[in-house]
Design an enzyme around this catalytic site. Structure first.
Site, PDB file in Angstrom:
ATOM      1  CG  ASP A  13      -1.806  -1.279   0.960  1.00  0.00           C
ATOM      2  OD1 ASP A  13      -1.579  -1.570  -0.163  1.00  0.00           O
ATOM      3  OD2 ASP A  13      -2.129  -1.739   1.983  1.00  0.00           O
ATOM      4  CE  LYS A  16       2.508  -2.299  -4.341  1.00  0.00           C
ATOM      5  NZ  LYS A  16       2.554  -2.237  -2.808  1.00  0.00           N
ATOM      6  N   GLY A  40      -4.555  -4.318  -3.854  1.00  0.00           N
ATOM      7  CA  GLY A  40      -5.208  -3.660  -4.146  1.00  0.00           C
ATOM      8  C   GLY A  40      -4.636  -1.829  -4.450  1.00  0.00           C
ATOM      9  CG  HIS A  41      -1.885  -1.597  -7.079  1.00  0.00           C
ATOM     10  ND1 HIS A  41      -1.333  -2.248  -8.078  1.00  0.00           N
ATOM     11  CD2 HIS A  41      -1.993  -2.586  -6.080  1.00  0.00           C
ATOM     12  CE1 HIS A  41      -0.118  -3.594  -7.260  1.00  0.00           C
ATOM     13  NE2 HIS A  41      -0.903  -3.290  -5.813  1.00  0.00           N
ATOM     14  CD  GLN A 224       0.711  -8.836  -2.472  1.00  0.00           C
ATOM     15  OE1 GLN A 224       1.017 -10.090  -2.872  1.00  0.00           O
ATOM     16  NE2 GLN A 224      -0.532  -8.662  -2.745  1.00  0.00           N
TER      17      GLN A 224
END
Ligand code: GDP
Ligand code: IMO
Ligand code: MG
Length: 423
Positions: A13, A16, A40-41, A224
C-alpha cells in the site's frame, strides 16, 4: 531494451498503483509479476478513484499493453468484477490486456481453504485478505494447481472437480465451522471463467522476450511490499509470493541481466494491515493522525491500517534486497503539521544496538531507536516543484537520501496523478 521494475519497500500500500499510472506514458508494456487480488492498487485522475486488484495499473493509457504475468494468481470471479468496472471507460481490453497461460487460477475452494486455515490459527492468524492466495500458491509449488492455459484444454472441468474435491476434504480437516454453498460459488466461477476466456491468453515470457528485442519499453509492476516477501519478509506474517526484485524474473520470465531501473516506493511514514511485527507502530495520537489524514484503510478489505514512524532499518534492508536504483517517497503531505518527526535508525535488540533486521522481530525483542527531526506546517498538496518545498521537508529528504544512499526521484503530495513532483 532493459525491463524496469517498480516495487513496494514496506508492507504494501505504498502507492504503487498511483506511480505506475504516472509512469505509464513512458512505457509500451506494463506487466504484473506476482500476487493476486490480495492487492488493491489505487489510482486517481479526473476526479475519479479506481482500485485495481489483478489488472495492471497502466490500463487507462491508450499507449500501453498490460500483461498479467505467469507469477500472478487470478481469481476469475474478482477479475470479472474488475473488467465490469472498466466497461464504461472504452478500453479495447482484447488488445490491451493479455493474460499469461502459465498464471495460476484461484478456485472458490482456495478462498474457503484460506478462511478455514485462518480460523483454525485463531490468535496466530496471518491477517490474510482471505482471497485464497496462500492455498493457490501452495497448489502451485505442490504441483497440483490449475493454470489459465488449462482452460483451453479438453477435460479441464474434470481437473477442476478433482482439485475442488480434495480441497473440500482439506477444509473438513481444519475442523472449523464454515458456512458456504459450493454449488453457488461454482456457478459464479464458471460464468467468470467464460469472461476470462473472452480475453487473449499468451505465452507471456515469449511475448516479453520479443518485445525486448523490438526495443519496447517494459515496466514490471509489483504487488504487496518487500516486508511481505515469502523469503525476506516478516515470516510467517507475509504473503505467499516473492514480492522483491527477483520475483519479477520468475514472475515474467525476464532474465536478471535484462533488469534496468529498480524503482522502490515507500511512504514517508509506515503502515501495515494484517498481523505481524511492526517495530515503529504507534498507538498514540500521532498514529491516529496519520491514519486519519492518510485515509489509511485497506483498498481490498477496508480494514484500518496500523500506522507508525518510518523505519530506516527495514527500509535499508528492502533497498538492499531489491537493488533499488531510485526511490519514490509517497504521502509526504500526510506529515504536514507534525511539530516533530521521528525516524527509526537502529533497534535495541536484546539489550544491544543493531542496525540490521534481526531474525526474530517481536515487539518484546525490538525497541526502535529514533532520530528526531523538525516537522513542517506547510500544506504540500498544491505544490508543483521541489523549489516550493518547505525547509523541514528538504531536511527530511536529505536525511533519508544520505542514510539510504539512493536518490529520491519522486515526491508524491496527494493521491491524484497530478500531485507528483519529480526531482
Ligand atoms: P498500492 O497498493 O501500493 O497501490 O497502494 P494503495 O492504493 O493500496 O494505497 C495507497 C493509498 O494512498 C491510496 O488510497 C492512494 O490513493 C493514496 N495515495 C497515493 N499517493 C498519495 C500521496 O502522495 N498522498 C496521499 N495523501 N495519498 C496518496
Ligand atoms: P498491495 O499490492 C498490504 C497482507 C495481508 C496479510 C498478509 C497475507 O495493495 O500493496 P494474503 O492475502 O496475501 O494471504 O495476506 O499480507 N497483504 C497486503 N497488505 N497491501 C497488499 O497489497 C497486501 N497483500 C497482502 O494484509 O497481512
Ligand atoms: Mg494496496
Amino acid at each position: 531494451m532493459a525491463v524496469d521494475l517498480l516495487l513496494g519497500l514496506q508492507w504494501g500500500d505504498e502507492g504503487k498503483g498511483k506511480i505506475v499510472d504516472v509512469l505509464t506514458k513512458n512505457y509500451d508494456i506494463i506487466a504484473r509479476f506476482q500476487g493476486g487480488p490480495n492487492a488493491g492498487h489505487t489510482l486517481e485522475f479526473d476526479g475519479i478513484k479506481h482500485v485495481l486488484h489483478t489488472i495492471p495499473s497502466g490500463i487507462f493509457h491508450k499507449n500501453a499493453i498490460n500483461i498479467v504475468g505467469n507469477g500472478v494468481v487470478i481469481d476469475p470471479v474478482i477479475f470479472k468484477k474488475e473488467l465490469d468496472n472498466l466497461e464504461k471507460f472504452d478500453i479495447d481490453l482484447k488488445s490491451k490486456l493479455l493474460i499469461s497461460r502459465k498464471a495460476h487460477l484461484i478456485l472458490p475452494t482456495h478462498r474457503l481453504l484460506d478462511a478455514a486455515s485462518e480460523t483454525a490459527k485463531g490468535k496466530a492468524k496471518i491477517g490474510s485478505t482471505l482471497k485464497g492466495i496462500g492455498p493457490t500458491y501452495m497448489d502451485k509449488t505442490g504441483r497440483n494447481g490449475m493454470r489459465v492455459g488449462d482452460l483451453e484444454m479438453e477435460g479441464w472441468k474434470e481437473k477442476y472437480r478433482a482439485l475442488a474435491d480434495k480441497h473440500e476434504a482439506m477444509i473438513a480437516f481444519h475442523g472449523v465451522e464454515l458456512q458456504y454453498d459450493l454449488k453457488e460459488l461454482e456457478a459464479e466461477f464458471l460464468t467468470a471463467v467464460k469472461t476470462l476466456k473472452s480475453l487473449n491468453f499468451i505465452d507471456s515470457e515469449e511475448y516479453l522476450f520479443q518485445a525486448q528485442k523490438e526495443g519496447k519499453k517494459i515496466l514490471a509492476e509489483g504487488a504487496q511490499g518487500s516486508l511481505l516477501d515469502i523469503d525476506f519478509g516478516t515470516y510467517p506474517f507475509v504473503t505467499s509470493s516473492n514480492t522483491t526484485a527477483a520475483g519479477a524474473c520468475t514472475g515474467l520470465g525476464v532474465a536478471p541481466n535484462r533488469i534496468g531501473e529498480v524503482f522502490g516506493i515507500f511512504k514517508a511514514y509506515a503502515t501495515r494491515v494484517g498481523s505481524g511485527p511492526f517495530p515503529t507502530e504507534l498507538f498514540d495520537e500521532d498514529g491516529a493522525t496519520m491514519g486519519r489524514i492518510g485515509n489509511e484503510f485497506g483498498a481490498t478489505t477496508g480494514r484500518p491500517r496500523r500506522c507508525g514512524w518510518l523505519d530506516l532499518v527495514a527500509l535499508k534492508y528492502a533497498v538492499q534486497v531489491n537493488g533499488v536504483t531510485a526511490l519514490m517517497m509517497m504521502k509526504g503531505d500526510v506529515l504536514s503539521g507534525f511539530e516533530k518527526l521521528k525516524v527509526c535508525t537502529a533497534y535495541k535488540y536484546k539489550g544491544e544496538k543493531i542496525s540490521h533486521l534481526p531474525y526474530n522481530i517481536e515487539s518484546e525483542n525490538v525497541t526502535p531507536i529514533y532520530t528526531e527531526m523538525e516537522g513542517w506546517a506547510k500544506d504540500l498538496t498544491q505544490l508543483s516543484a521541489p523549489d516550493q518545498f518547505p525547509q523541514g521537508l528538504n531536511a527530511y529528504i536529505d536525511f533519508l537520501e544520505k542514510e539510504l544512499e539512493v536518490p529520491i526521484k519522486i515526491v508524491s503530495v496527494g493521491p491524484d496523478r497530478t500531485q507528483t513532483i519529480h526531482r
